[in-house]
Scaffold this active site. Structure first.
Site, PDB file in Angstrom:
ATOM      1  N   ARG A 164      -1.149 -10.129  12.767  1.00 46.68           N
ATOM      2  CA  ARG A 164      -1.504  -8.861  12.119  1.00 46.68           C
ATOM      3  C   ARG A 164      -2.601  -9.077  11.079  1.00 46.68           C
ATOM      4  O   ARG A 164      -3.493  -8.238  10.906  1.00 46.68           O
ATOM      5  CB  ARG A 164      -0.258  -8.240  11.466  1.00 46.68           C
ATOM      6  CG  ARG A 164       0.747  -7.682  12.472  1.00 46.68           C
ATOM      7  CD  ARG A 164       2.083  -7.388  11.834  1.00 46.68           C
ATOM      8  NE  ARG A 164       2.012  -6.361  10.818  1.00 46.68           N
ATOM      9  CZ  ARG A 164       3.010  -6.080   9.960  1.00 46.68           C
ATOM     10  NH1 ARG A 164       4.137  -6.758  10.028  1.00 46.68           N
ATOM     11  NH2 ARG A 164       2.865  -5.131   9.068  1.00 46.68           N
ATOM     12  N   LYS A 224       0.819  -1.222   0.000  1.00 44.99           N
ATOM     13  CA  LYS A 224       0.000   0.000   0.000  1.00 44.99           C
ATOM     14  C   LYS A 224       0.852   1.270   0.000  1.00 44.99           C
ATOM     15  O   LYS A 224       0.571   2.209  -0.744  1.00 44.99           O
ATOM     16  CB  LYS A 224      -0.939   0.022   1.208  1.00 44.99           C
ATOM     17  CG  LYS A 224      -2.025  -1.033   1.187  1.00 44.99           C
ATOM     18  CD  LYS A 224      -3.046  -0.831   2.285  1.00 44.99           C
ATOM     19  CE  LYS A 224      -2.432  -0.942   3.670  1.00 44.99           C
ATOM     20  NZ  LYS A 224      -1.888  -2.286   3.953  1.00 44.99           N
ATOM     21  N   ARG A 229      11.588 -10.521   4.770  1.00 43.88           N
ATOM     22  CA  ARG A 229      12.248  -9.217   4.759  1.00 43.88           C
ATOM     23  C   ARG A 229      13.425  -9.200   5.740  1.00 43.88           C
ATOM     24  O   ARG A 229      13.338  -9.733   6.846  1.00 43.88           O
ATOM     25  CB  ARG A 229      11.221  -8.151   5.149  1.00 43.88           C
ATOM     26  CG  ARG A 229      11.531  -6.755   4.688  1.00 43.88           C
ATOM     27  CD  ARG A 229      10.285  -5.915   4.602  1.00 43.88           C
ATOM     28  NE  ARG A 229       9.404  -6.008   5.760  1.00 43.88           N
ATOM     29  CZ  ARG A 229       8.165  -5.514   5.788  1.00 43.88           C
ATOM     30  NH1 ARG A 229       7.669  -4.911   4.732  1.00 43.88           N
ATOM     31  NH2 ARG A 229       7.428  -5.611   6.881  1.00 43.88           N
ATOM     32  N   ARG A 251      13.074  -8.164  11.721  1.00 48.21           N
ATOM     33  CA  ARG A 251      12.371  -7.455  12.792  1.00 48.21           C
ATOM     34  C   ARG A 251      11.376  -8.384  13.487  1.00 48.21           C
ATOM     35  O   ARG A 251      10.842  -9.301  12.857  1.00 48.21           O
ATOM     36  CB  ARG A 251      11.611  -6.248  12.230  1.00 48.21           C
ATOM     37  CG  ARG A 251      12.479  -5.174  11.615  1.00 48.21           C
ATOM     38  CD  ARG A 251      11.652  -3.962  11.244  1.00 48.21           C
ATOM     39  NE  ARG A 251      10.375  -4.308  10.596  1.00 48.21           N
ATOM     40  CZ  ARG A 251       9.474  -3.436  10.211  1.00 48.21           C
ATOM     41  NH1 ARG A 251       9.698  -2.147  10.397  1.00 48.21           N
ATOM     42  NH2 ARG A 251       8.354  -3.815   9.623  1.00 48.21           N
ATOM     43  N   ARG A 307      -9.419   2.637   9.160  1.00 46.43           N
ATOM     44  CA  ARG A 307      -8.992   1.252   9.394  1.00 46.43           C
ATOM     45  C   ARG A 307     -10.070   0.429  10.086  1.00 46.43           C
ATOM     46  O   ARG A 307      -9.865  -0.754  10.372  1.00 46.43           O
ATOM     47  CB  ARG A 307      -7.697   1.199  10.183  1.00 46.43           C
ATOM     48  CG  ARG A 307      -7.746   1.754  11.577  1.00 46.43           C
ATOM     49  CD  ARG A 307      -6.454   1.472  12.312  1.00 46.43           C
ATOM     50  NE  ARG A 307      -6.246   0.054  12.499  1.00 46.43           N
ATOM     51  CZ  ARG A 307      -5.088  -0.496  12.857  1.00 46.43           C
ATOM     52  NH1 ARG A 307      -4.032   0.261  13.028  1.00 46.43           N
ATOM     53  NH2 ARG A 307      -4.986  -1.793  13.037  1.00 46.43           N
TER      54      ARG A 307
END
Length: 219
Positions: free
Chosen positions: A172, A13, A127, A161, A88
């Site tokens: 999430r 996004k 990542r 992370r 949201r």
């Protein structure tokens, strides 16, 4: 144009918002940027948000809504904007509708970036970030470093992370399904939702989005 951008974490996004806002000549209004700006400038809303964040609590909707409304009232947003991260949840969506209606305005589209859940997990969990400079980002599959665990640019250590661990990513996604996905049905009821696949190269997704919005990509 007044657009809301939605999609699960890892859908791209933020990247797409920047390209679309540039091509459409409208400001990109990101919730993250709003929080950072208000906190760094020491605004009353920023101070309120910081108090909740320091206490490890979620910032209440009314604070987030007030920040978004203030930003949408700025001169550069009078002819359109692209919202990224707001609304949201249903409460925020209803507040946005009320804000626009009071000004005789309306949304033009809600752009839904669709990505399979397994791809989201693969994108985020793969990542790796450089400890020396967190702007140096790699991916174990899509953009691996030449030497495993070492940044190509500065030689710093690459790490994953906490937020990028698979179990955290799945949590999430659960929050997204529970809190944010309902706004898609809410906006479908207003015939505003345009859904596109967010798979493929960045420029391919941007072109797909521009076509879905009825615009040709800027040269």
């Amino acid at each position: 144009m007044r657009i809301v951008l939605v999609g699960p974490p890892g859908a791209g996004k933020g990247t797409q918002a920047q390209y679309l806002a540039k091509n459409l000549s409208i400001p990109h209004i990101s919730t993250g940027d709003l929080f950072r700006a208000n906190i760094s400038q020491g605004t009353p809303l920023g101070k309120q948000a910081q108090e909740y964040m320091k206490a490890g609590q979620l910032v209440p909707d009314e604070v987030t809504i007030a920040m978004a409304e203030d930003r949408m009232s700025q001169p550069d947003a009078q002819h359109g904007f692209l919202l990224d991260g707001f609304p949201r949840n249903l409460g925020q969506a209803e507040a946005l509708d009320k804000f626009l209606k009071e000004r005789g305005l309306a949304l033009d589209a809600v752009l839904d970036l669709e990505v399979p859940e397994d791809e989201v997990v693969k994108r985020i969990a793969g990542r790796r970030i450089c400890r020396k400079d967190n702007s140096h980002v790699f991916h174990v599959t899509y953009s691996p470093p030449k030497q495993e665990g070492v940044c190509d640019i500065c030689g710093g250590e690459l790490y994953q992370r906490e937020d990028d661990h698979e179990d955290t990513v799945r949590k999430r996604l659960e929050v997204y399904h529970t809190e944010t996905e309902p706004i898609i049905d809410y906006y479908k009821g207003q015939d505003l939702v345009v859904t596109i696949s967010a798979l493929g190269k960045v420029d391919e997704v941007t072109r797909r989005a521009m076509e879905a919005l009825g615009r040709s990509e800027a040269a």
